[in-house]
Design a protein around this motif. Structure first.
Motif, PDB file in Angstrom:
ATOM      1  N   MET A  84      -6.889   6.379  -3.431  1.00 37.39           N
ATOM      2  CA  MET A  84      -6.644   5.564  -4.622  1.00 37.39           C
ATOM      3  C   MET A  84      -7.541   6.020  -5.764  1.00 37.39           C
ATOM      4  O   MET A  84      -7.094   6.162  -6.904  1.00 37.39           O
ATOM      5  CB  MET A  84      -6.915   4.086  -4.332  1.00 37.39           C
ATOM      6  CG  MET A  84      -5.890   3.392  -3.489  1.00 37.39           C
ATOM      7  SD  MET A  84      -4.209   3.726  -3.940  1.00 37.39           S
ATOM      8  CE  MET A  84      -4.134   2.929  -5.524  1.00 37.39           C
ATOM      9  N   LEU A  85      -8.824   6.265  -5.448  1.00 37.94           N
ATOM     10  CA  LEU A  85      -9.748   6.693  -6.504  1.00 37.94           C
ATOM     11  C   LEU A  85      -9.299   8.034  -7.064  1.00 37.94           C
ATOM     12  O   LEU A  85      -9.291   8.253  -8.271  1.00 37.94           O
ATOM     13  CB  LEU A  85     -11.173   6.802  -5.945  1.00 37.94           C
ATOM     14  CG  LEU A  85     -11.849   5.484  -5.608  1.00 37.94           C
ATOM     15  CD1 LEU A  85     -13.249   5.739  -5.083  1.00 37.94           C
ATOM     16  CD2 LEU A  85     -11.922   4.583  -6.819  1.00 37.94           C
ATOM     17  N   TRP A 139      -5.810   7.577  -9.071  1.00 33.85           N
ATOM     18  CA  TRP A 139      -5.625   6.646 -10.176  1.00 33.85           C
ATOM     19  C   TRP A 139      -6.756   6.586 -11.179  1.00 33.85           C
ATOM     20  O   TRP A 139      -6.564   6.131 -12.292  1.00 33.85           O
ATOM     21  CB  TRP A 139      -5.375   5.226  -9.632  1.00 33.85           C
ATOM     22  CG  TRP A 139      -4.029   5.069  -9.051  1.00 33.85           C
ATOM     23  CD1 TRP A 139      -3.691   5.235  -7.739  1.00 33.85           C
ATOM     24  CD2 TRP A 139      -2.816   4.742  -9.734  1.00 33.85           C
ATOM     25  NE1 TRP A 139      -2.354   5.026  -7.575  1.00 33.85           N
ATOM     26  CE2 TRP A 139      -1.794   4.716  -8.783  1.00 33.85           C
ATOM     27  CE3 TRP A 139      -2.511   4.455 -11.056  1.00 33.85           C
ATOM     28  CZ2 TRP A 139      -0.479   4.430  -9.105  1.00 33.85           C
ATOM     29  CZ3 TRP A 139      -1.198   4.157 -11.381  1.00 33.85           C
ATOM     30  CH2 TRP A 139      -0.202   4.153 -10.411  1.00 33.85           C
ATOM     31  N   SER A 140      -7.979   6.998 -10.787  1.00 34.05           N
ATOM     32  CA  SER A 140      -9.064   6.779 -11.751  1.00 34.05           C
ATOM     33  C   SER A 140      -8.914   7.745 -12.916  1.00 34.05           C
ATOM     34  O   SER A 140      -8.577   8.918 -12.732  1.00 34.05           O
ATOM     35  CB  SER A 140     -10.418   6.942 -11.067  1.00 34.05           C
ATOM     36  OG  SER A 140     -10.928   8.218 -11.308  1.00 34.05           O
ATOM     37  N   PRO A 141      -9.146   7.273 -14.132  1.00 35.90           N
ATOM     38  CA  PRO A 141      -8.972   8.110 -15.319  1.00 35.90           C
ATOM     39  C   PRO A 141      -9.830   9.372 -15.250  1.00 35.90           C
ATOM     40  O   PRO A 141      -9.400  10.440 -15.684  1.00 35.90           O
ATOM     41  CB  PRO A 141      -9.435   7.194 -16.461  1.00 35.90           C
ATOM     42  CG  PRO A 141      -9.287   5.818 -15.937  1.00 35.90           C
ATOM     43  CD  PRO A 141      -9.523   5.902 -14.471  1.00 35.90           C
ATOM     44  N   VAL A 165       0.842  -1.197   0.000  1.00 35.63           N
ATOM     45  CA  VAL A 165       0.000   0.000   0.000  1.00 35.63           C
ATOM     46  C   VAL A 165       0.879   1.250   0.000  1.00 35.63           C
ATOM     47  O   VAL A 165       0.638   2.193  -0.752  1.00 35.63           O
ATOM     48  CB  VAL A 165      -0.953  -0.003   1.216  1.00 35.63           C
ATOM     49  CG1 VAL A 165      -1.621   1.343   1.376  1.00 35.63           C
ATOM     50  CG2 VAL A 165      -2.004  -1.081   1.070  1.00 35.63           C
ATOM     51  N   LEU A 174      -7.835   5.582   2.453  1.00 35.80           N
ATOM     52  CA  LEU A 174      -7.080   4.774   1.479  1.00 35.80           C
ATOM     53  C   LEU A 174      -7.865   4.626   0.172  1.00 35.80           C
ATOM     54  O   LEU A 174      -7.341   4.886  -0.921  1.00 35.80           O
ATOM     55  CB  LEU A 174      -6.782   3.408   2.089  1.00 35.80           C
ATOM     56  CG  LEU A 174      -5.935   2.467   1.258  1.00 35.80           C
ATOM     57  CD1 LEU A 174      -4.570   3.073   1.054  1.00 35.80           C
ATOM     58  CD2 LEU A 174      -5.801   1.128   1.947  1.00 35.80           C
ATOM     59  N   ILE A 175      -9.148   4.251   0.292  1.00 37.49           N
ATOM     60  CA  ILE A 175      -9.967   4.073  -0.919  1.00 37.49           C
ATOM     61  C   ILE A 175     -10.096   5.404  -1.655  1.00 37.49           C
ATOM     62  O   ILE A 175      -9.896   5.486  -2.876  1.00 37.49           O
ATOM     63  CB  ILE A 175     -11.364   3.522  -0.550  1.00 37.49           C
ATOM     64  CG1 ILE A 175     -11.248   2.149   0.094  1.00 37.49           C
ATOM     65  CG2 ILE A 175     -12.238   3.422  -1.797  1.00 37.49           C
ATOM     66  CD1 ILE A 175     -12.550   1.643   0.671  1.00 37.49           C
ATOM     67  N   VAL A 218       2.315   1.651  -3.598  1.00 34.12           N
ATOM     68  CA  VAL A 218       1.383   2.053  -4.652  1.00 34.12           C
ATOM     69  C   VAL A 218       0.867   3.461  -4.404  1.00 34.12           C
ATOM     70  O   VAL A 218       0.755   4.271  -5.318  1.00 34.12           O
ATOM     71  CB  VAL A 218       0.215   1.056  -4.749  1.00 34.12           C
ATOM     72  CG1 VAL A 218      -0.774   1.504  -5.795  1.00 34.12           C
ATOM     73  CG2 VAL A 218       0.736  -0.312  -5.105  1.00 34.12           C
ATOM     74  N   ILE A 266       4.263   4.102  -7.934  1.00 38.05           N
ATOM     75  CA  ILE A 266       5.061   2.932  -8.270  1.00 38.05           C
ATOM     76  C   ILE A 266       6.345   3.389  -8.944  1.00 38.05           C
ATOM     77  O   ILE A 266       6.312   4.141  -9.910  1.00 38.05           O
ATOM     78  CB  ILE A 266       4.249   2.006  -9.180  1.00 38.05           C
ATOM     79  CG1 ILE A 266       3.008   1.530  -8.432  1.00 38.05           C
ATOM     80  CG2 ILE A 266       5.065   0.828  -9.633  1.00 38.05           C
ATOM     81  CD1 ILE A 266       1.961   0.952  -9.309  1.00 38.05           C
TER      82      ILE A 266
END
Lengths: 294, 358
Positions: B327-328, B331-333, B281, B323-324, B284, B288
């Motif tokens: 990440m969203l 990373w989400s397009p 975690v 965390l969620i 990422v 990375i």
């Protein structure tokens, strides 16, 4: 006689692994992601039945159905909120980490509601245990129900995938998303359906697992989840018969090594066998070899 | 020298080193002024440990491009070899720093060897299969350590897999590893300064590797295995190189971490797959292949649950939501497109303002 009873126990535990592994395998096959939260959906399924059957005194069958419905909605919600936005992300690791986040989330919600101490789960199975060979061999009702449930689920699922339009759509999407979309298949809907089926199966697995090993805590799902994931890889991830074979082999190895070698090392033996299988056949027992091109 | 500084890579590297050193100085000053609570001071060594693990895992995940879920297993090897060495040598090597340095080197060496042994068969696999096998190895290491009993008396070392009495030791002998109860009685040599020093060494090794010829070969394998193979890069050699260096660095981190306690066990929550996933975690979330990001993510995510201790019951729930959400957002397009748009809009406004001023 003890060997036979160990084998039956192993098949029973393996059946639970197989049902969980199915959820893993289908989701992996279609969305190409490791759903780390799958193990925790099992736990949620267990807790719903625990609350309804033990807490409110509702009929066990009805509470299992409610638990399946709840987990189905939960699975689809998780997919919609946490996984779908990341489907086209630059790195496939992103959705893996989100899945880990969802797993933490479910565990901690359960921790806040139910506390960390394990709850005694009353078995929902009412079938009496079977005594064979003058009482030398006893097969518990839970074992019978688990194995029968596993067989029924496998048959129904195979029929669903091979005979229905929705099942064929699933196969098409797992083969090639773009081409499937061009053929008029609703890709998002199909993936959501896969999550729904996987989560409903997880609810059943949760009930069976807690009936056979009657304790339930927020962390109940984690280890069976990982083991089922191993089972799915073992049998060849993405393949339904593979999940069955992988699950049952894993259950057998675990129970037999616990009985005859060492109870502390049983997990190590399970994982060692997995490694050997993967080294000989890198895509699992029934996995397809995909040739990579430049 | 001037030309060296002009290179973009070198500048980036120096900034990363600078951040670590400045953080160290600030923390030391805060400690001298007594502004750091005991709780935070207790976290300094674990934070250094997590930072080292994150950097070393980033070598496997970011530079080699293989997903490993068994990083905690290598740290576990480091912890146990390092601490056992320290306990055995407690009366032989008097100078604690030499003993500690040797323990860390030994931990790294052992973890590196285990890394090579695991890597040789396993690196033939790819992607998620590799992930599950590394996870399996991590669990095996943990399970095996949990059944080992090790004791020491005048006769030397005794080892057994059943219990303490099976060691057959003299009455004055000491039991070092007590199966599932872990290893007890190591000297507590670990401190923040050594941790920062080790972080700098880890960074130095990893960044040097990345910017070397070998590092470029490793990244070529990551970007396209078949193309790399066709230009004559020895795939196995470079994969194994990156994997075992990453394992050895994790082992060094483990040996350091082990000397922070009086007793340490190989339990599920500290050396199981959970721990490996937590380190992943960090990697990422930090980006990375981005070492600086790993460091920052490791520090922040270790501090976050501690900061939220006031609302203890909900802290891990909030952690998971953060965390969620992160990440969203990262990373989400869609979120990325939105960020691009906002960037353009803000830059456009700034330009407009400049024009108006002129």
């Amino acid at each position: 006689m003890s060997l036979i009873s160990y084998v039956i126990n192993g098949i029973s535990l393996g059946s639970v692994y197989a049902i969980i592994a199915l959820g893993y395998s289908m989701v992996y096959g279609i969305a190409k992601m490791l759903n780390f939260a799958h193990g925790d959906v099992i736990m949620v399924g267990g807790f719903v039945v625990y609350t309804m059957a033990s807490g409110l005194g509702i009929n066990p069958i009805l509470s299992i159905l409610c638990s399946m419905a709840f987990c189905t909605v939960l699975g689809m919600t998780i997919e919609r909120i946490a996984y779908r936005p990341l489907r086209n992300a630059a790195s496939s690791l992103a959705v893996l980490i989100t899945a880990i986040g969802v797993s933490y989330f479910l565990q901690n919600i359960a921790l806040i509601i139910y506390g960390s101490s394990p709850k005694a789960f009353t078995s929902v199975v009412t079938i009496p245990s079977l005594k064979l060979a003058d009482g030398a061999l006893t097969i518990s009702g839970e074992t019978i129900v688990t194995i029968v449930a596993c067989i029924i689920i496998m048959v129904v699922l195979m029929l669903f995938i091979n005979k229905t339009k929705a099942g064929q759509a699933m196969l098409a999407v797992s083969e090639d998303k773009g081409a499937a979309a061009l053929m008029g298949i609703n890709v998002n809907g199909t993936i959501a359906l896969t999550f729904a089926i996987g989560s409903a199966l997880a609810a059943i697995a949760g009930v069976l697992l807690c009936s056979a090993y009657p304790s339930l805590s927020p962390y109940t799902g984690a280890m069976p989840g990982i083991k089922a994931f191993v089972a799915a890889v073992f049998g060849g991830i993405g393949s339904i018969p593979g999940a069955l074979i992988g699950g049952i082999l894993l259950g057998l190895i675990e129970i037999l090594s616990k009985a005859y070698i060492s109870s502390q090392l049983s997990d190590a033996i399970v994982f060692a066998v997995l490694i050997v299988v993967l080294l000989v056949k890198p895509t699992g027992i029934l996995g397809k070899q995909i040739q990579e091109k430049v | 020298m001037k030309r060296l500084l002009q290179s973009k890579e070198t500048k980036k590297t120096l900034i990363t080193f600078g951040i670590v050193i400045i953080t160290y100085i600030i923390v030391e000053i805060l400690m001298l002024c007594g502004l750091l609570s005991n709780q935070l001071q207790g976290l300094l060594v674990p934070i250094c440990y997590y930072v080292m693990l994150a950097i070393s895992l980033n070598l496997t995940v970011g530079i080699l491009g293989e997903l490993s879920l068994g990083h905690a297993g290598f740290a576990c090897v480091g912890v146990f070899t390092g601490t056992v060495f320290s306990i055995c040598m407690q009366n032989v090597i008097a100078a604690s720093w030499i003993r500690f340095a040797l323990a860390i080197i030994l931990g790294a060496l052992f973890a590196g060897i285990v890394g090579i042994l695991i890597g040789l068969p396993v690196l033939r696999l790819k992607g998620d299969y590799l992930a599950i096998v590394t996870l399996a190895f991590c669990e095996i290491i943990k399970n095996v350590i949990n059944v080992i009993y090790l004791g020491k008396d005048s006769q030397g070392l005794h080892i057994s897999t059943t219990d303490t009495t099976a060691l057959g030791m003299e009455p004055e002998g000491v039991v070092i590893i007590k199966g599932a109860q872990g290893v007890t009685g190591m000297p507590q040599d670990a401190n923040f300064t050594i941790g920062i020093l080790l972080i700098l060494i880890t960074l130095f090794i990893v960044l040097n590797l990345v910017h070397s010829r070998d590092g470029r070969a490793i990244m070529a394998i990551r970007d396209n295995l078949i193309a790399a193979e066709s230009v004559g890069i020895n795939i196995t050699k470079y994969k194994l190189m990156a994997f075992s260096i990453s394992a050895a660095l994790a082992g060094a981190a483990g040996a350091y971490y082990g000397h922070n306690f009086n007793n340490i066990k190989a339990a599920t929550n500290n050396f199981g797959y959970n721990m490996s996933i937590m380190v992943l975690v960090f990697v990422v979330l930090g980006g990375i292949g981005n070492m600086r990001g790993s460091i920052i993510a490791a520090v922040l995510l270790t501090l976050l649950p501690e900061m939220l201790r006031g609302i203890s019951e909900y802290r891990l729930l909030i952690y998971s939501i953060v965390l969620i959400g992160m990440m969203l957002f990262n990373w989400s397009p869609k979120a990325q497109a939105w960020k691009e748009k906002m960037k353009v809009r803000i830059l456009g406004k700034l330009k407009k303002n400049q024009k108006e001023v002129q």
